[in-house]
Structures are given as structure tokens and as C-alpha cells.
Motif scaffolding. Sequence first.
Motif, PDB file in Angstrom:
ATOM      1  N   ASN A  58       0.850  -1.193   0.000  1.00  0.00           N
ATOM      2  CA  ASN A  58       0.000   0.000   0.000  1.00  0.00           C
ATOM      3  C   ASN A  58       0.884   1.241   0.000  1.00  0.00           C
ATOM      4  N   TYR A  91      -4.545  -4.974   9.559  1.00  0.00           N
ATOM      5  CA  TYR A  91      -4.440  -3.993   8.481  1.00  0.00           C
ATOM      6  C   TYR A  91      -3.811  -2.702   9.000  1.00  0.00           C
ATOM      7  N   SER A 195     -13.166   3.695   3.710  1.00  0.00           N
ATOM      8  CA  SER A 195     -12.026   3.173   2.943  1.00  0.00           C
ATOM      9  C   SER A 195     -11.475   1.940   3.644  1.00  0.00           C
ATOM     10  N   PRO A 197     -10.486  -1.988   4.608  1.00  0.00           N
ATOM     11  CA  PRO A 197     -11.118  -3.317   4.572  1.00  0.00           C
ATOM     12  C   PRO A 197     -12.643  -3.289   4.630  1.00  0.00           C
ATOM     13  N   GLN A 199     -14.505  -1.552   2.879  1.00  0.00           N
ATOM     14  CA  GLN A 199     -14.966  -1.469   1.497  1.00  0.00           C
ATOM     15  C   GLN A 199     -14.457  -2.626   0.641  1.00  0.00           C
ATOM     16  N   THR A 200     -13.303  -3.184   0.989  1.00  0.00           N
ATOM     17  CA  THR A 200     -12.728  -4.258   0.180  1.00  0.00           C
ATOM     18  C   THR A 200     -13.065  -5.652   0.694  1.00  0.00           C
ATOM     19  N   ASN A 201     -13.408  -5.755   1.978  1.00  0.00           N
ATOM     20  CA  ASN A 201     -13.665  -7.072   2.569  1.00  0.00           C
ATOM     21  C   ASN A 201     -14.746  -6.950   3.642  1.00  0.00           C
TER      22      ASN A 201
END
Length: 276
Positions: A58, A91, A195, A197, A199-201
Motif C-alpha cells: 500500500n 491492516y 475506505s 477493509p 470497502q474491500t472485505n
Amino acid sequence: MAMENAIQKAQEAKLAEKKAPTMAQYIKRMEGEIAKALPSVLTPERFTRITLSALSANPQLQKTTPQSFLGAMMTAAQLGVEPNTPLGQAYLIPYRNKGVLECQFQLGYKGLLDLAYRSGEISIIQAHTVRENDEFEYELGLEPKLTHKPATGDRGAPIAFYAMYRKKDGGYGFEVMSIDDVRAHAKRYSKAYSSGPWQTNFEEMAKKTVLKRVLKYAPLKSDFVRGLSQDETVKTELAADMYEVEDQTDWQQESDYEVDPATGEVKIETEDRDNA
């Protein structure tokens, strides 16, 4: 005169930018403090490799303050979880804190499971997604009941999440949250909801949320609770015990639980928090 002042300020800004150490330079400069704070199972060389891997995964982390990034990395190291990897243990989240881009440490769903099992008191702990075509039933009261039979074909969209644990001494507990409950909870308590995890997981974070909720009532050792309390924190100093370093997060909303620093116990203060 105004033009001269503007030019001077621009020159000073450029000079300050040149003097500011890069993330790699800051880590090099802090090698001595890092070695003191690392757990015995992790060498400084291994820590450096994990750090560089997180930065490459990242690039936005390069823009966070070196102090907060290193604080988040050290928190992860002491908890024995690797951040920003496919393992989903933890994260590192870049986000704006007090007007400054800093690095926040977040436990992942699988990292939370690891900490629970490492407590030595848990025989089984799980979190699952309930989908619209599943058979799902639960009851509260003096004889609580939880039954979940996943559909064998198309299970449909997620409608709820639940977590359960059973201790080695036979004690157990469970918690259920609808998908709307999870979203409302995340929007209220997580400044990083927009924003990272969430949104992504989403499902993994939803499971983590309901796990944290059931575990705050579980009679577990203070070491586990101390680890749990470091979730979603920003720390800008290093210590042999990162739990002792003050969280610098500027919370607009209070967390839904509080840890007593003297006993390590989770304190539930209001009915509103219980229902959050």
C-alpha cells in the motif's frame, strides 16, 4: 513585501521537506528502539522485511507519519499478527487524524480469532454469514438457542452475521447482528469505514464486529482484552508493551466499549452502548 514573504515561506517549506526523513531513513534511525520493543520471537531483520512488504502493498502508507506507521507495525509485531497480507490478520490504514495523515492499526477477523485461541481458554470460536436462503433461528432468554443450516444451493445475499464461542470450562455465548445493524455500527464507530477493509472485505469486517461484540461479555484473561483494546488505534511512540502507549486517535464518537487500564476488564457503561 507580501511577495517576499510568500517566497520565503515557499523556500522554508521546501527546506523542511528536504530535511524530513523518508520512511526507510526513519526506520534506520530508530533501529535501537525497535530492537528493544520487538518480542523475542521476531528479529529486527524479519521486522524490517515485514515493514517493507507492508509499504509496497500500500504505497499510500508512505505518506503517513513515520511515527504512526512504526507504532502500528510494532503493535502488530507484539500481537504476533502480520498486517496487509492475504492472511487477513491485521491492516494498516492511512487516514486523516487531527488534520494529519497517520497510520491506524486494525485487527482483522482472523487476527482476532488467533488472539482468542492463544488465550488458552477457548475450545471453539466462530463467526458466520447468514444468507437469505439459509435456515436460521435463534432465541434469547434463560435457554438461549442458535441454529444455522446453510442452503445447499444458491444461498442468496447476506442478511445477518453471528459469532459464538465455547470455553474449555463449558461456558459459551453468541451474538447476532443484522446486516443493517453492522453497517450502522461501522458508520458510527469506525472513522475508516469509507475506505480500507470495510470497502474491500465487508464480510470479514462484519464477522470481526460481531465477534468483538460477543467477546466483550466473555470472561477471558486480561491479556486477551489488552490485545483487543489495541484495535483501531494510532500510536506514535515505541515501548516494550505497546498497550501502555497512549492512543492518539481523535475519536468523534466514543468506542462501544472501554477497557479499565488497572484490571484489563471491559466496562459496559450504558444501555445505549449495549445496543450499539
